[in-house]
Design a protein around this motif. Structure first.
Motif, short mmCIF file in Angstrom:
data_model
loop_
_atom_site.label_atom_id
_atom_site.label_comp_id
_atom_site.label_asym_id
_atom_site.label_seq_id
_atom_site.Cartn_x
_atom_site.Cartn_y
_atom_site.Cartn_z
N LEU A 116 33.42 46.65 41.36
CA LEU A 116 33.79 47.94 40.77
C LEU A 116 34.93 48.59 41.55
O LEU A 116 35.89 49.11 40.96
N ARG A 117 34.84 48.56 42.87
CA ARG A 117 35.88 49.19 43.70
C ARG A 117 37.22 48.46 43.56
O ARG A 117 38.26 49.08 43.29
N LEU A 124 43.26 46.99 42.85
CA LEU A 124 43.98 45.83 42.30
C LEU A 124 44.03 45.83 40.78
O LEU A 124 44.63 44.93 40.19
N ASP A 125 43.38 46.77 40.14
CA ASP A 125 43.57 47.08 38.72
C ASP A 125 43.34 45.88 37.79
O ASP A 125 44.28 45.36 37.18
N PHE A 126 42.06 45.51 37.65
CA PHE A 126 41.63 44.51 36.68
C PHE A 126 40.86 45.25 35.58
O PHE A 126 39.64 45.43 35.70
N PRO A 127 41.52 45.74 34.53
CA PRO A 127 40.87 46.66 33.57
C PRO A 127 39.62 46.11 32.91
O PRO A 127 38.59 46.80 32.85
N HIS A 128 39.66 44.89 32.40
CA HIS A 128 38.51 44.34 31.66
C HIS A 128 37.32 44.11 32.59
O HIS A 128 36.18 44.46 32.26
N LEU A 129 37.58 43.54 33.74
CA LEU A 129 36.50 43.29 34.70
C LEU A 129 35.95 44.62 35.23
O LEU A 129 34.74 44.75 35.47
N HIS A 130 36.82 45.59 35.40
CA HIS A 130 36.37 46.90 35.87
C HIS A 130 35.42 47.55 34.86
O HIS A 130 34.38 48.11 35.25
N ARG A 131 35.75 47.46 33.57
CA ARG A 131 34.86 48.02 32.55
C ARG A 131 33.51 47.33 32.56
O ARG A 131 32.46 47.98 32.41
N ILE A 136 27.61 47.48 34.03
CA ILE A 136 26.48 46.93 34.78
C ILE A 136 25.97 47.95 35.79
O ILE A 136 24.76 48.13 35.97
N PHE A 137 26.88 48.65 36.46
CA PHE A 137 26.48 49.68 37.43
C PHE A 137 25.66 50.77 36.75
O PHE A 137 24.59 51.16 37.24
N VAL A 138 26.16 51.27 35.64
CA VAL A 138 25.44 52.33 34.91
C VAL A 138 24.07 51.84 34.48
O VAL A 138 23.07 52.57 34.54
N GLY A 139 23.98 50.57 34.06
CA GLY A 139 22.70 50.02 33.63
C GLY A 139 21.67 49.91 34.73
O GLY A 139 20.48 49.73 34.45
N ASN A 166 33.65 58.50 37.95
CA ASN A 166 33.24 59.37 36.83
C ASN A 166 32.19 58.72 35.94
O ASN A 166 32.23 58.84 34.71
N LEU A 167 31.23 58.04 36.56
CA LEU A 167 30.13 57.43 35.83
C LEU A 167 28.98 58.45 35.79
O LEU A 167 28.01 58.38 36.54
N ASN A 168 29.14 59.43 34.90
CA ASN A 168 28.30 60.62 34.94
C ASN A 168 26.84 60.36 34.61
O ASN A 168 25.94 61.00 35.17
#
Length: 371
Positions: A116-117, A124-131, A136-139, A166-168
């Protein structure tokens, strides 16, 4: 390699060093040699990185190496501390792309947060992997107030991650878990005089709890009481008398101290304290008021059993600031065996479920006020 102030020893990574790699990446004291084409397909950072950019970002101790690699068509990138990239996070990222430790819902908390970080837009800005990592984190943290909560052992580490990205929904669940496990730091012990507290409560006419159907203990100690840890709710019961008590004053009466397993930031601890206060203020009148039903006989059952079946268990496990768990326990009581009719049982269970959801919705407002 030496700088003007200290020796810098950068070691080749024992796993992610490929002789045919086209990208050398220095992170902290680790050096990785990997395939630029593999990463650049997924990363905005690497896809826009040119050899000219590499030259401009190089630093003098590594300039010679950078020049040699550039001559061979190999990019050499030094990730400086200001990017806050960690070598272990790079290991997690490369483990995913080289199929050693892929990201999934079964991944460990440490692996998910590393991905996530490092995949975030400021690293390093990997948009798809970040999403995917965000989902998974929220879950990992329940967003369903009706489902029994399972407290995580990573709450302190998870809170700043949820805040930063901002994972509220996850942040709300984490804050609730922290509050209900009383596992957050409060730096000072606050003492409360129970007699002054009761007097203050009785002077307020709002939301008085009817106590004619129950007998609650009265304060016996004239000294100030330091409230802390697991005896919090037992102290609440000491401030409630057979006279009228204002539940809206309870949050003002009480201050809590805890022995934390890990210290949160001051701001996060204050948010937890504010949330706990709001939970107590909202839930106290519900907890200490026997349920009412359309049938007088069923209402009498509540009046006769509310203390032993609802209040006392809540006092024993600090249920006054655990409304979701306390309401769940209330739903699980076999009220029919105590004389409630089936229709009243069904009605009250629905009412308590609605209250669980209401608390969860109100928390959005309470948390924003405490920020």
């Amino acid at each position: 390699m030496k700088t003007t102030t200290e020796e810098v020893v950068v070691r080749n990574h024992p796993i992610y060093w490929f002789e045919d790699g086209s990208l050398v990446l220095d992170v902290e004291v680790q050096r990785f040699k990997v395939h630029h084409s593999l990463l650049s397909r997924h990363s905005k950072f690497f896809s826009t990185l040119t050899l000219k950019d590499v030259d401009e970002e190089s630093v003098s101790p590594r300039a010679t190496l950078n020049h040699d690699l550039r001559q061979a068509g190999i990019r050499h990138v030094v990730l400086e501390p200001k990017r806050q990239v960690r070598a272990r996070d790079v290991e997690a990222l490369l483990g995913h792309f080289y199929h050693d430790v892929t990201l999934s819902e079964k991944s460990s908390f440490a692996h998910v947060t590393s991905i996530l970080r490092i995949t975030g837009p400021h690293q390093l800005d990997f948009p798809h992997l970040h999403r995917a990592a965000c989902e998974i984190f929220v879950g990992m943290f329940s967003a369903d107030p009706v489902r029994p909560f399972k407290h995580s052992s990573h709450l302190h580490e998870a809170l700043p991650v949820a805040t930063d990205f901002n994972l509220n929904s996850a942040r709300k669940a984490i804050l609730y878990h922290l509050v209900t496990t009383t596992d957050f730091d409060v730096s000072e012990t606050v003492t409360v005089d129970p007699h002054n507290a009761v007097k203050s409560a009785q002077e307020s006419p709002e939301n008085n709890i009817p106590t004619s159907t129950m007998s609650l203990p009265t304060p016996t100690d004239t000294d100030a009481i330091a409230l802390s840890g697991t005896d919090t709710t037992s102290q609440i019961s000491k401030t409630l008398t057979d006279d009228a008590v204002s539940p809206t004053q309870v949050a003002e009466i009480l201050e809590f101290t805890h022995t934390p397993k890990s210290v949160l930031s001051k701001k996060d601890a204050e948010t937890c304290m504010s949330l706990m206060t709001r939970l107590i203020s909202h839930f106290t009148p519900i907890l200490f008021t026997p349920g009412a039903t359309p049938h007088m006989g069923c209402t009498d059952v509540f009046a006769d059993t509310w203390m032993s079946l609802v209040i006392q268990p809540a006092i024993e496990d600090d249920g006054v600031y655990k409304p979701i768990e306390t309401l769940q326990r209330m739903k699980q009581i076999d009220w029919s065996s105590y004389g409630l009719c089936d229709s009243c049982v069904a009605e009250k269970k629905e009412e308590w479920t609605d209250e669980q959801r209401r608390v969860w919705e109100l928390m959005d407002e309470w948390i924003s006020e405490g920020v």
